[in-house]
Write a protein that holds these residues in place. Sequence first.
Motif, mmCIF file in Angstrom:
data_model
loop_
_atom_site.group_PDB
_atom_site.id
_atom_site.type_symbol
_atom_site.label_atom_id
_atom_site.label_comp_id
_atom_site.label_asym_id
_atom_site.label_seq_id
_atom_site.Cartn_x
_atom_site.Cartn_y
_atom_site.Cartn_z
ATOM 1 N N VAL A 5 0.850 -1.192 0.000
ATOM 2 C CA VAL A 5 0.000 0.000 0.000
ATOM 3 C C VAL A 5 0.885 1.240 0.000
ATOM 4 O O VAL A 5 1.586 1.512 0.976
ATOM 5 C CB VAL A 5 -0.947 0.016 1.207
ATOM 6 C CG1 VAL A 5 -1.818 1.269 1.168
ATOM 7 C CG2 VAL A 5 -1.805 -1.235 1.230
ATOM 8 N N GLU A 6 0.834 1.986 -1.089
ATOM 9 C CA GLU A 6 1.630 3.196 -1.224
ATOM 10 C C GLU A 6 0.903 4.408 -0.640
ATOM 11 O O GLU A 6 -0.332 4.443 -0.610
ATOM 12 C CB GLU A 6 1.941 3.475 -2.703
ATOM 13 C CG GLU A 6 2.660 2.369 -3.428
ATOM 14 C CD GLU A 6 1.709 1.379 -4.086
ATOM 15 O OE1 GLU A 6 2.135 0.673 -5.020
ATOM 16 O OE2 GLU A 6 0.521 1.320 -3.677
ATOM 17 N N SER A 7 1.690 5.379 -0.213
ATOM 18 C CA SER A 7 1.136 6.642 0.276
ATOM 19 C C SER A 7 2.177 7.737 0.089
ATOM 20 O O SER A 7 3.346 7.455 -0.204
ATOM 21 C CB SER A 7 0.731 6.533 1.744
ATOM 22 O OG SER A 7 1.843 6.233 2.553
ATOM 23 N N GLY A 8 1.748 8.976 0.261
ATOM 24 C CA GLY A 8 2.677 10.096 0.205
ATOM 25 C C GLY A 8 2.656 10.894 -1.083
ATOM 26 O O GLY A 8 3.344 11.909 -1.207
ATOM 27 N N SER A 21 5.885 6.329 0.645
ATOM 28 C CA SER A 21 6.038 5.156 1.508
ATOM 29 C C SER A 21 5.252 3.995 0.922
ATOM 30 O O SER A 21 4.247 4.209 0.233
ATOM 31 C CB SER A 21 5.525 5.446 2.911
ATOM 32 O OG SER A 21 6.247 6.486 3.535
ATOM 33 N N CYS A 22 5.705 2.799 1.214
ATOM 34 C CA CYS A 22 4.994 1.586 0.805
ATOM 35 C C CYS A 22 4.982 0.645 2.005
ATOM 36 O O CYS A 22 6.032 0.138 2.407
ATOM 37 C CB CYS A 22 5.683 0.934 -0.375
ATOM 38 S SG CYS A 22 5.035 -0.709 -0.792
ATOM 39 N N ALA A 23 3.799 0.419 2.543
ATOM 40 C CA ALA A 23 3.640 -0.498 3.669
ATOM 41 C C ALA A 23 3.385 -1.901 3.137
ATOM 42 O O ALA A 23 2.450 -2.108 2.360
ATOM 43 C CB ALA A 23 2.484 -0.042 4.552
ATOM 44 N N ALA A 24 4.223 -2.837 3.558
ATOM 45 C CA ALA A 24 4.148 -4.205 3.053
ATOM 46 C C ALA A 24 3.636 -5.154 4.136
ATOM 47 O O ALA A 24 3.955 -4.999 5.317
ATOM 48 C CB ALA A 24 5.521 -4.671 2.584
ATOM 49 N N SER A 25 2.871 -6.148 3.719
ATOM 50 C CA SER A 25 2.394 -7.178 4.639
ATOM 51 C C SER A 25 2.108 -8.457 3.856
ATOM 52 O O SER A 25 2.027 -8.442 2.630
ATOM 53 C CB SER A 25 1.134 -6.707 5.374
ATOM 54 O OG SER A 25 0.096 -6.453 4.465
ATOM 55 N N GLY A 26 1.979 -9.559 4.596
ATOM 56 C CA GLY A 26 1.646 -10.831 3.969
ATOM 57 C C GLY A 26 2.837 -11.636 3.490
ATOM 58 O O GLY A 26 2.674 -12.710 2.910
ATOM 59 N N PHE A 27 4.043 -11.129 3.717
ATOM 60 C CA PHE A 27 5.265 -11.863 3.371
ATOM 61 C C PHE A 27 6.402 -11.332 4.253
ATOM 62 O O PHE A 27 6.252 -10.301 4.921
ATOM 63 C CB PHE A 27 5.602 -11.711 1.888
ATOM 64 C CG PHE A 27 5.948 -10.315 1.447
ATOM 65 C CD1 PHE A 27 4.962 -9.362 1.234
ATOM 66 C CD2 PHE A 27 7.277 -9.941 1.235
ATOM 67 C CE1 PHE A 27 5.264 -8.075 0.819
ATOM 68 C CE2 PHE A 27 7.602 -8.659 0.813
ATOM 69 C CZ PHE A 27 6.598 -7.717 0.612
ATOM 70 N N LEU A 79 8.921 0.478 2.641
ATOM 71 C CA LEU A 79 9.821 0.939 1.593
ATOM 72 C C LEU A 79 9.557 2.428 1.375
ATOM 73 O O LEU A 79 8.409 2.880 1.462
ATOM 74 C CB LEU A 79 9.538 0.171 0.303
ATOM 75 C CG LEU A 79 10.329 0.525 -0.947
ATOM 76 C CD1 LEU A 79 11.782 0.055 -0.801
ATOM 77 C CD2 LEU A 79 9.685 -0.101 -2.178
ATOM 78 N N TYR A 80 10.619 3.174 1.076
ATOM 79 C CA TYR A 80 10.494 4.618 0.889
ATOM 80 C C TYR A 80 11.098 5.056 -0.447
ATOM 81 O O TYR A 80 11.982 4.383 -0.996
ATOM 82 C CB TYR A 80 11.214 5.375 2.008
ATOM 83 C CG TYR A 80 10.729 5.053 3.391
ATOM 84 C CD1 TYR A 80 11.441 4.185 4.218
ATOM 85 C CD2 TYR A 80 9.554 5.620 3.896
ATOM 86 C CE1 TYR A 80 11.000 3.882 5.497
ATOM 87 C CE2 TYR A 80 9.107 5.320 5.175
ATOM 88 C CZ TYR A 80 9.829 4.450 5.963
ATOM 89 O OH TYR A 80 9.387 4.147 7.235
ATOM 90 N N TYR A 94 3.016 6.210 -9.043
ATOM 91 C CA TYR A 94 4.191 5.531 -8.502
ATOM 92 C C TYR A 94 3.739 4.260 -7.793
ATOM 93 O O TYR A 94 2.862 4.304 -6.917
ATOM 94 C CB TYR A 94 4.960 6.449 -7.565
ATOM 95 C CG TYR A 94 5.789 7.452 -8.341
ATOM 96 C CD1 TYR A 94 5.182 8.528 -8.983
ATOM 97 C CD2 TYR A 94 7.162 7.294 -8.476
ATOM 98 C CE1 TYR A 94 5.922 9.425 -9.732
ATOM 99 C CE2 TYR A 94 7.917 8.198 -9.216
ATOM 100 C CZ TYR A 94 7.280 9.248 -9.851
ATOM 101 O OH TYR A 94 8.020 10.132 -10.595
ATOM 102 N N ILE A 95 4.398 3.159 -8.170
ATOM 103 C CA ILE A 95 3.961 1.827 -7.760
ATOM 104 C C ILE A 95 5.083 1.100 -7.047
ATOM 105 O O ILE A 95 6.236 1.098 -7.512
ATOM 106 C CB ILE A 95 3.512 1.027 -9.005
ATOM 107 C CG1 ILE A 95 2.343 1.749 -9.684
ATOM 108 C CG2 ILE A 95 3.148 -0.399 -8.649
ATOM 109 C CD1 ILE A 95 2.068 1.274 -11.088
#
Length: 118
Positions: A5-8, A21-27, A79-80, A94-95
């Motif tokens: 999930v990206e934000s910013g 920012s990219c919030a990662a989950s599930g791995f 991730l930033y 931005y992905i």
Amino acid sequence: QVQLVESGGGLAQPGGSLRLSCAASGFTFSDYSMSWARQVPGKGLEWVSGIYSDSSITEYADSVKGRFTISRDNAKNTLYLQMNSLKPEDTALYICVKAFRANPLSSRGPGTQVTVSS
């Protein structure tokens, strides 16, 4: 289930800055290289920057080298992308991508829109 999930994103003036920012989950985030890519309507996905799982190696597209900085915080599964000296041609979606370089099989987020305009 992988979630990114990206934000910013938002509107910035030429010469300005944004931090994505990219919030990662599930791995297990710390096990994987990650990257940022961008897409403009009607054009293909453009790789922007990649970072190894331990941050030991980072690479940038020539178009952003010296202006953008990729980083990650494995403790926060995030991730930033610090974007400075923004130009109108940086306008794109931005992905965040679960790979060092995006490929058709890479997991990716929905993206965050960056618009650079005066």
